[in-house]
Design an enzyme around this catalytic site. Sequence first.
Site, PDB file in Angstrom:
ATOM      1  N   GLU A 104      14.781   5.708 -10.239  1.00  0.00           N
ATOM      2  CA  GLU A 104      13.452   5.362 -11.089  1.00  0.00           C
ATOM      3  C   GLU A 104      12.813   6.582 -11.119  1.00  0.00           C
ATOM      4  O   GLU A 104      12.710   7.213 -10.367  1.00  0.00           O
ATOM      5  CB  GLU A 104      12.650   4.185 -10.605  1.00  0.00           C
ATOM      6  CG  GLU A 104      13.544   2.847 -10.476  1.00  0.00           C
ATOM      7  CD  GLU A 104      12.521   1.893  -9.821  1.00  0.00           C
ATOM      8  OE1 GLU A 104      12.958   0.696  -9.933  1.00  0.00           O
ATOM      9  OE2 GLU A 104      11.304   2.098  -9.622  1.00  0.00           O
TER      10      GLU A 104
ATOM     11  N   CYS B  29       6.570  10.972 -11.698  1.00  0.00           N
ATOM     12  CA  CYS B  29       6.670  10.700 -10.269  1.00  0.00           C
ATOM     13  C   CYS B  29       8.189  10.268 -10.232  1.00  0.00           C
ATOM     14  O   CYS B  29       8.931   9.714 -11.055  1.00  0.00           O
ATOM     15  CB  CYS B  29       6.145   9.211 -10.225  1.00  0.00           C
ATOM     16  SG  CYS B  29       6.521   8.523  -8.260  1.00  0.00           S
TER      17      CYS B  29
ATOM     18  N   CYS C 265      16.386   3.454  -0.287  1.00  0.00           N
ATOM     19  CA  CYS C 265      15.727   4.091   0.797  1.00  0.00           C
ATOM     20  C   CYS C 265      16.285   3.582   2.216  1.00  0.00           C
ATOM     21  O   CYS C 265      16.429   2.311   2.251  1.00  0.00           O
ATOM     22  CB  CYS C 265      14.355   4.203   0.592  1.00  0.00           C
ATOM     23  SG  CYS C 265      13.502   5.086   1.869  1.00  0.00           S
TER      24      CYS C 265
ATOM     25  N   CYS D 199      10.090   0.209   4.976  1.00  0.00           N
ATOM     26  CA  CYS D 199       8.620  -0.086   4.976  1.00  0.00           C
ATOM     27  C   CYS D 199       8.387  -1.604   4.232  1.00  0.00           C
ATOM     28  O   CYS D 199       9.098  -1.677   3.396  1.00  0.00           O
ATOM     29  CB  CYS D 199       7.829   0.841   4.269  1.00  0.00           C
ATOM     30  SG  CYS D 199       8.107   2.552   4.945  1.00  0.00           S
TER      31      CYS D 199
ATOM     32  N   CYS E 188       7.190  -2.191   0.575  1.00  0.00           N
ATOM     33  CA  CYS E 188       7.784  -1.261  -0.432  1.00  0.00           C
ATOM     34  C   CYS E 188       8.955  -1.857  -1.041  1.00  0.00           C
ATOM     35  O   CYS E 188      10.008  -2.223  -0.430  1.00  0.00           O
ATOM     36  CB  CYS E 188       8.217   0.106   0.219  1.00  0.00           C
ATOM     37  SG  CYS E 188       8.653   1.269  -0.939  1.00  0.00           S
TER      38      CYS E 188
ATOM     39  N   GLY F 229      12.823   6.712  -2.270  1.00  0.00           N
ATOM     40  CA  GLY F 229      13.547   7.520  -1.375  1.00  0.00           C
ATOM     41  C   GLY F 229      12.590   8.399  -0.471  1.00  0.00           C
ATOM     42  O   GLY F 229      11.391   8.205  -0.508  1.00  0.00           O
TER      43      GLY F 229
ATOM     44  N   LEU G 140       0.164   7.210   5.359  1.00  0.00           N
ATOM     45  CA  LEU G 140      -0.288   6.916   6.797  1.00  0.00           C
ATOM     46  C   LEU G 140      -0.349   5.121   6.821  1.00  0.00           C
ATOM     47  O   LEU G 140       0.257   4.593   7.941  1.00  0.00           O
ATOM     48  CB  LEU G 140      -1.823   7.532   7.079  1.00  0.00           C
ATOM     49  CG  LEU G 140      -2.666   6.880   8.147  1.00  0.00           C
ATOM     50  CD1 LEU G 140      -1.782   7.522   9.429  1.00  0.00           C
ATOM     51  CD2 LEU G 140      -4.146   7.552   8.027  1.00  0.00           C
ATOM     52  N   HIS G 141      -1.010   4.468   6.205  1.00  0.00           N
ATOM     53  CA  HIS G 141      -1.017   3.224   6.067  1.00  0.00           C
ATOM     54  C   HIS G 141      -1.615   2.533   7.068  1.00  0.00           C
ATOM     55  O   HIS G 141      -1.928   1.279   7.156  1.00  0.00           O
ATOM     56  CB  HIS G 141       0.297   2.637   5.634  1.00  0.00           C
ATOM     57  CG  HIS G 141       0.705   3.274   4.335  1.00  0.00           C
ATOM     58  ND1 HIS G 141      -0.068   3.810   3.282  1.00  0.00           N
ATOM     59  CD2 HIS G 141       2.065   3.540   4.099  1.00  0.00           C
ATOM     60  CE1 HIS G 141       0.945   4.177   2.450  1.00  0.00           C
ATOM     61  NE2 HIS G 141       2.206   4.059   2.835  1.00  0.00           N
TER      62      HIS G 141
ATOM     63  N   ASN H 200       0.289  -2.341  -5.506  1.00  0.00           N
ATOM     64  CA  ASN H 200       0.723  -3.015  -6.744  1.00  0.00           C
ATOM     65  C   ASN H 200       1.860  -4.249  -6.016  1.00  0.00           C
ATOM     66  O   ASN H 200       2.804  -3.950  -5.522  1.00  0.00           O
ATOM     67  CB  ASN H 200       1.650  -2.077  -7.531  1.00  0.00           C
ATOM     68  CG  ASN H 200       2.339  -2.380  -8.708  1.00  0.00           C
ATOM     69  OD1 ASN H 200       2.351  -3.539  -8.958  1.00  0.00           O
ATOM     70  ND2 ASN H 200       2.453  -1.781  -9.631  1.00  0.00           N
TER      71      ASN H 200
ATOM     72  N   CYS I 131       6.796   2.185  -6.497  1.00  0.00           N
ATOM     73  CA  CYS I 131       8.178   2.330  -5.746  1.00  0.00           C
ATOM     74  C   CYS I 131       9.110   1.352  -5.848  1.00  0.00           C
ATOM     75  O   CYS I 131       9.065   0.459  -5.111  1.00  0.00           O
ATOM     76  CB  CYS I 131       7.975   3.232  -4.519  1.00  0.00           C
ATOM     77  SG  CYS I 131       9.136   3.798  -3.712  1.00  0.00           S
TER      78      CYS I 131
HETATM   79  N1  SAH Z   1       9.056   8.083   1.138  1.00  0.00           N
HETATM   80  C1  SAH Z   1       7.646   8.476   0.701  1.00  0.00           C
HETATM   81  C2  SAH Z   1       7.816   8.771  -0.799  1.00  0.00           C
HETATM   82  C3  SAH Z   1       8.041   7.554  -1.696  1.00  0.00           C
HETATM   83  S1  SAH Z   1       6.671   5.961  -1.437  1.00  0.00           S
HETATM   84  C4  SAH Z   1       6.584   7.876   1.408  1.00  0.00           C
HETATM   85  O1  SAH Z   1       6.803   6.928   1.959  1.00  0.00           O
HETATM   86  O2  SAH Z   1       5.627   8.690   1.275  1.00  0.00           O
HETATM   87  C5  SAH Z   1       5.525   7.057  -2.298  1.00  0.00           C
HETATM   88  C6  SAH Z   1       4.066   6.202  -1.750  1.00  0.00           C
HETATM   89  O3  SAH Z   1       4.017   4.974  -2.635  1.00  0.00           O
HETATM   90  C7  SAH Z   1       4.097   5.948  -0.382  1.00  0.00           C
HETATM   91  O4  SAH Z   1       2.833   6.033   0.115  1.00  0.00           O
HETATM   92  C8  SAH Z   1       4.272   4.401  -0.406  1.00  0.00           C
HETATM   93  O5  SAH Z   1       3.705   3.656   0.769  1.00  0.00           O
HETATM   94  C9  SAH Z   1       3.538   3.890  -1.664  1.00  0.00           C
HETATM   95  N2  SAH Z   1       4.003   2.722  -2.068  1.00  0.00           N
HETATM   96  C10 SAH Z   1       5.171   1.714  -1.942  1.00  0.00           C
HETATM   97  N3  SAH Z   1       5.280   0.658  -2.610  1.00  0.00           N
HETATM   98  C11 SAH Z   1       4.163   0.567  -3.019  1.00  0.00           C
HETATM   99  C12 SAH Z   1       3.388  -0.681  -4.005  1.00  0.00           C
HETATM  100  N4  SAH Z   1       3.967  -1.545  -4.378  1.00  0.00           N
HETATM  101  N5  SAH Z   1       2.148  -0.240  -4.334  1.00  0.00           N
HETATM  102  C13 SAH Z   1       1.432   0.826  -4.098  1.00  0.00           C
HETATM  103  N6  SAH Z   1       1.977   2.067  -3.227  1.00  0.00           N
HETATM  104  C14 SAH Z   1       3.248   1.638  -2.895  1.00  0.00           C
END
Ligand code: SAH
Length: 343
Positions: free
Chosen positions: A83, A113, A120, A124, A127, A165, A218-219, A293, A335
């Site tokens: 994607e 993006c 992946c 997480c 995600c 990924g 970070l989260h 999202n 993502c």
């Molecule tokens: N693996 C890498 C890059 C891909 S995800 C990483 O984790 O940084 C890119 C960003 O999108 C990450 O910060 C991830 O936590 C965030 N992300 C994933 N799903 C999401 C969603 N549903 N809404 C908002 N951000 C999201």
Amino acid sequence: MDLELLQRALADAGEPSFRARQVWEWAARGAGGYDEMTNLPVALRAQLAEGVPFSSLTVVEEAESSDGTVKTLFHTADGRAVEAVLMRYRDPPARAGAGVGRGVRTGGRRSLCVSSQSGCPLTCTFCATGTMKFARNLSASEILDQALHFRRIEPVDHAVFMGMGEPMMNLDAVLEACRRLPDVGITHRRTTISTVGWIPGIDRLAQTGMPLRLAFSLHAADDVLRSQIMPVNDRYPLADVLAACRRWYEAKHRPVFIEYVMLAGVNDRYEQAVAVARVLDPKIFKVNLIPYNPSGSPYDGSRSQAIEVFRAALEEHGMRVTVRLTRGRDIAAACGQLAAARA
Ligand code: SAH
């Protein structure tokens, strides 16, 4: 296009070595096919059209959001989902005093993006990609073909590796793609690599000559919660990742952008903002709060008021903070969401 296959096809055809560069330059400037490459002999154009598919990806589905965001689901030649998203931002309003017809730009920022892997291997919990099966790393050509797809629609100037990924687990291909992105219109300074905190990748990126940007997801500022929502934290605990980010800063003298996805009732409390400010040196880190999202997920995104309170708490503690604009809500643009919905 598969640039290795192109090289081989040109060598087999006995073509001079500058041909590959010519073909690439056309593609990078948004050509729609070999037939547009007017400085190539006609017979060679036909031969390439026969033997080297113009893109390594085929479009399976494309959706355009009411805000102009375009999300595309591709398949690789072996049928793997990929994607990518094009985000269009309007220009800031023209400066007062700018003469009529001057300084008026027609387009705003165009940010891509892109995905580095199909699926992946990390899991997480919030995600969509993390819930899919991991397929494989993408090649540099498959990464570039995502950018070229959108470049054929319009000029582009920013890229973030925030699609499917973990880019640091496929860093050779990611860096190879980054080396060519300036030809497509995207300089290194406008290219951001986002990571869960994959330490060997952060250290390697710090050693490359390219002035790429680093973003760290970070989260959560405490290891217990972070490991719950990002199991990779067990492998690379937060303190070690933050130390790697400091090494990056020492090497590059460039900030690290913190991504912090706002999950209602999970990581959005006032004390959690204070804890974030406590672990981050404001000299090194800038925080970007990401409205979640939620499409198809068990989590809820924090309300905008909760995000504002969280932002204010971070700012009170000296952090630089921005809140990400939400884009493509109506087209499952986060993502992995499109591919996960089709899986
Ligand atoms: N693996 C890498 C890059 C891909 S995800 C990483 O984790 O940084 C890119 C960003 O999108 C990450 O910060 C991830 O936590 C965030 N992300 C994933 N799903 C999401 C969603 N549903 N809404 C908002 N951000 C999201």
